[in-house]
Design a protein around this motif. Structure first.
Motif, short mmCIF file in Angstrom:
data_model
loop_
_atom_site.label_atom_id
_atom_site.label_comp_id
_atom_site.label_asym_id
_atom_site.label_seq_id
_atom_site.Cartn_x
_atom_site.Cartn_y
_atom_site.Cartn_z
N ASP A 1 0.84 -1.18 0.00
CA ASP A 1 0.00 0.00 0.00
C ASP A 1 0.88 1.23 0.00
O ASP A 1 2.09 1.15 0.11
CB ASP A 1 -0.90 0.02 1.25
CG ASP A 1 -1.97 -1.04 1.17
OD1 ASP A 1 -2.44 -1.31 0.06
OD2 ASP A 1 -2.33 -1.59 2.23
N PRO B 1 -1.17 7.64 2.92
CA PRO B 1 -1.79 8.84 2.38
C PRO B 1 -0.79 9.99 2.43
O PRO B 1 -0.06 10.13 3.41
CB PRO B 1 -2.97 9.08 3.32
CG PRO B 1 -2.67 8.32 4.54
CD PRO B 1 -1.83 7.16 4.13
N GLU C 1 3.62 9.92 -2.52
CA GLU C 1 3.38 9.90 -3.95
C GLU C 1 4.35 8.93 -4.59
O GLU C 1 5.53 8.89 -4.24
CB GLU C 1 3.60 11.32 -4.50
CG GLU C 1 3.10 11.51 -5.90
CD GLU C 1 3.33 12.92 -6.41
OE1 GLU C 1 4.15 13.64 -5.81
OE2 GLU C 1 2.70 13.29 -7.40
N HIS D 1 -2.43 13.43 -2.65
CA HIS D 1 -2.08 12.32 -3.54
C HIS D 1 -2.97 11.12 -3.36
O HIS D 1 -2.50 9.98 -3.36
CB HIS D 1 -0.62 11.92 -3.35
CG HIS D 1 0.33 13.06 -3.49
ND1 HIS D 1 0.38 13.85 -4.60
CD2 HIS D 1 1.24 13.58 -2.64
CE1 HIS D 1 1.30 14.78 -4.44
NE2 HIS D 1 1.83 14.65 -3.25
N ILE D 2 -4.27 11.36 -3.18
CA ILE D 2 -5.22 10.25 -3.22
C ILE D 2 -5.42 9.86 -4.68
O ILE D 2 -5.68 10.72 -5.51
CB ILE D 2 -6.57 10.68 -2.61
CG1 ILE D 2 -6.41 11.02 -1.13
CG2 ILE D 2 -7.62 9.61 -2.80
CD1 ILE D 2 -6.11 9.84 -0.26
N THR D 3 -5.23 8.58 -4.99
CA THR D 3 -5.43 8.13 -6.37
C THR D 3 -6.43 6.98 -6.41
O THR D 3 -6.88 6.51 -5.37
CB THR D 3 -4.12 7.63 -7.00
OG1 THR D 3 -3.79 6.37 -6.41
CG2 THR D 3 -2.99 8.61 -6.77
N ASP E 1 -2.92 0.62 -4.88
CA ASP E 1 -2.13 0.87 -3.68
C ASP E 1 -2.80 1.89 -2.76
O ASP E 1 -2.31 2.18 -1.68
CB ASP E 1 -0.73 1.38 -4.07
CG ASP E 1 -0.80 2.50 -5.08
OD1 ASP E 1 -1.92 2.98 -5.36
OD2 ASP E 1 0.25 2.91 -5.60
N ASN E 2 -3.93 2.44 -3.17
CA ASN E 2 -4.59 3.51 -2.42
C ASN E 2 -5.98 3.13 -1.92
O ASN E 2 -6.68 3.97 -1.40
CB ASN E 2 -4.72 4.75 -3.32
CG ASN E 2 -3.80 5.86 -2.87
OD1 ASN E 2 -4.06 6.50 -1.86
ND2 ASN E 2 -2.71 6.06 -3.57
N ASN F 1 -6.91 4.05 1.68
CA ASN F 1 -7.07 5.49 1.89
C ASN F 1 -8.40 5.99 1.34
O ASN F 1 -9.10 6.78 1.97
CB ASN F 1 -5.92 6.24 1.24
CG ASN F 1 -4.57 5.72 1.66
OD1 ASN F 1 -4.46 5.10 2.72
ND2 ASN F 1 -3.55 5.94 0.86
N TYR G 1 -1.55 5.97 7.71
CA TYR G 1 -2.95 5.58 7.63
C TYR G 1 -3.69 5.92 8.93
O TYR G 1 -4.82 6.41 8.91
CB TYR G 1 -3.05 4.08 7.33
CG TYR G 1 -4.45 3.62 7.03
CD1 TYR G 1 -5.12 4.06 5.90
CD2 TYR G 1 -5.13 2.77 7.89
CE1 TYR G 1 -6.40 3.66 5.62
CE2 TYR G 1 -6.41 2.36 7.63
CZ TYR G 1 -7.04 2.80 6.49
OH TYR G 1 -8.33 2.41 6.22
#
Lengths: 139, 221
Positions: free
Chosen positions: A20, A23, A26, A89-91, A95-96, A99, B43
């Motif tokens: 992962d 958050p 990048e 950088h939430i995508t 891997d996100n 988040n 997280y």
């Protein structure tokens, strides 16, 4: 490799559980300060544009008056999206997922709290005896 | 294993197999063991921030309910100076950018890029806070403090709560500058920098909601 994945269960699926991203972190393809700064510059430009729209719009009269609040809220949501994507950088990448799911749950609760409060209070206001009648009853 | 991996990487645009946590040789489902401490800390802080945003949503809800309850006193249209709010917004937005530059500097282990980015962020954040305090003091001086009406109570608690967060963020920022100066870019310091930058960006997101819901909609209303 475990028996399962050797026997043809998708190798990538097994790998997908592996990694992962925190958050705010990048994943950059090239290494470099410039590439990172470029992303933040794009975000800054977009956010600036949306902010300017929000501040200037009500004065211009370009939009039908009663629609201005809706337009402002749309700009605000768009700008929050810009901040989430370019600054935090939430995508949508695999891997996100953690988040994004935490964010989705947060948004759900925020909508419930704000929408629910407004709904209930408007309903109560509507059903309440008008204040001048209460005053006359007391007399 | 050694045969399977190059194939997997070729179909691995997100580099999920890259290093795999601790680069451990553990195999099978959950290969590589638990995620790195940076991911766990980041997280966990992300979840804290989301719960902080949920707390703000309660303040927003009470403001939205009470926005019309001016008790015969002035409303947003008479009180708010949109030009001032625009300048505050600019300060906070650019400070979010310089905070990003500072975290890039930390990631690249560039000491001065980090320190200068953080210093600029601090100055911009302090300017924001100064303007907000000036606004609050002006309102209180003309008798429109939080005790004037339910609308103003909700206004001061919502915007003041954001201001308190910015104040805490500024103190945290100075702490991070000092810690990098004294201890360098150690792994634990890097995790704190990650959390700080998340916090600062989240404050800017909340401010977007504040200037829209409180100030712009308050003037339109």
């Amino acid at each position: 490799m475990s028996e399962l994945s050797r026997d043809g269960l998708d190798d990538q699926q097994a790998e997908g559980d592996q990694h992962d991203i925190a958050p705010g972190d990048e994943q950059l393809d090239g290494s470099g300060v410039l590439e990172g700064v470029r992303g933040y510059l794009i975000g800054l430009a977009l956010a600036m544009g949306l902010t300017l729209c929000s501040f200037i719009l009500p004065a211009t009269g370009l939009i039908y008056g009663p629609a201005i609040p809706v337009a402002l809220i749309v700009f605000a949501i768009a700008q929050m999206g810009v901040h989430l994507v370019f600054f935090i950088h939430i995508t949508t990448g695999p891997d996100n997922t953690n988040n994004v799911l935490a964010l989705a749950f947060g948004v759900l609760i925020v909508l419930l709290v704000i929408g629910g409060s407004l709904w209930i209070m408007a309903n109560l206001n509507h059903n309440m005896t008008p204040m001048n009648q209460v005053m006359s009853m007391q007399r | 294993m050694s045969v399977a991996h190059p194939v997997a990487h070729a179909h691995d645009p997100y580099r999920l197999g890259h290093g795999g946590g601790h680069g451990s040789e553990a195999q099978g489902h959950g290969e590589g063991g638990p995620p790195s401490k940076r991911i766990i800390v980041g997280y966990g802080f992300w979840i804290f921030l989301l719960s902080d945003i949920i707390m703000f949503s309660a303040f927003f809800a009470s403001y939205a309910v009470l926005a019309g309850a001016t008790a015969g006193g002035p409303g947003g249209k008479q009180l708010f100076d949109i030009g001032n709010v625009g300048i505050e917004t600019g300060f906070l937005l650019v400070s979010s950018f310089t905070c990003g530059v500072a975290s890039i500097g930390a990631a690249a282990r560039k000491f001065w890029l980090f320190q200068i980015g953080m210093a600029v962020t601090f100055v911009l954040g302090a300017c924001f806070l100064g303007l907000e305090i000036k606004e609050f003091a002006g309102l209180a001086a003309q008798g429109d403090g939080p005790q004037r009406s339910a609308f103003l109570s909700a206004f001061f608690s919502l915007v003041g709560c954001h201001g308190l967060h910015v104040t805490a963020g500024l103190m945290w920022l100075l702490t991070m500058m000092a810690q990098v100066l004294a201890k360098g870019f150690r792994a634990d310091i890097m995790r704190r920098i990650l959390c700080f930058s998340l916090f600062w960006h989240a404050l800017d997101i909340i401010w977007v909601a504040v200037f829209t819901v409180v100030y712009l909609l308050g003037v339109v209303r």
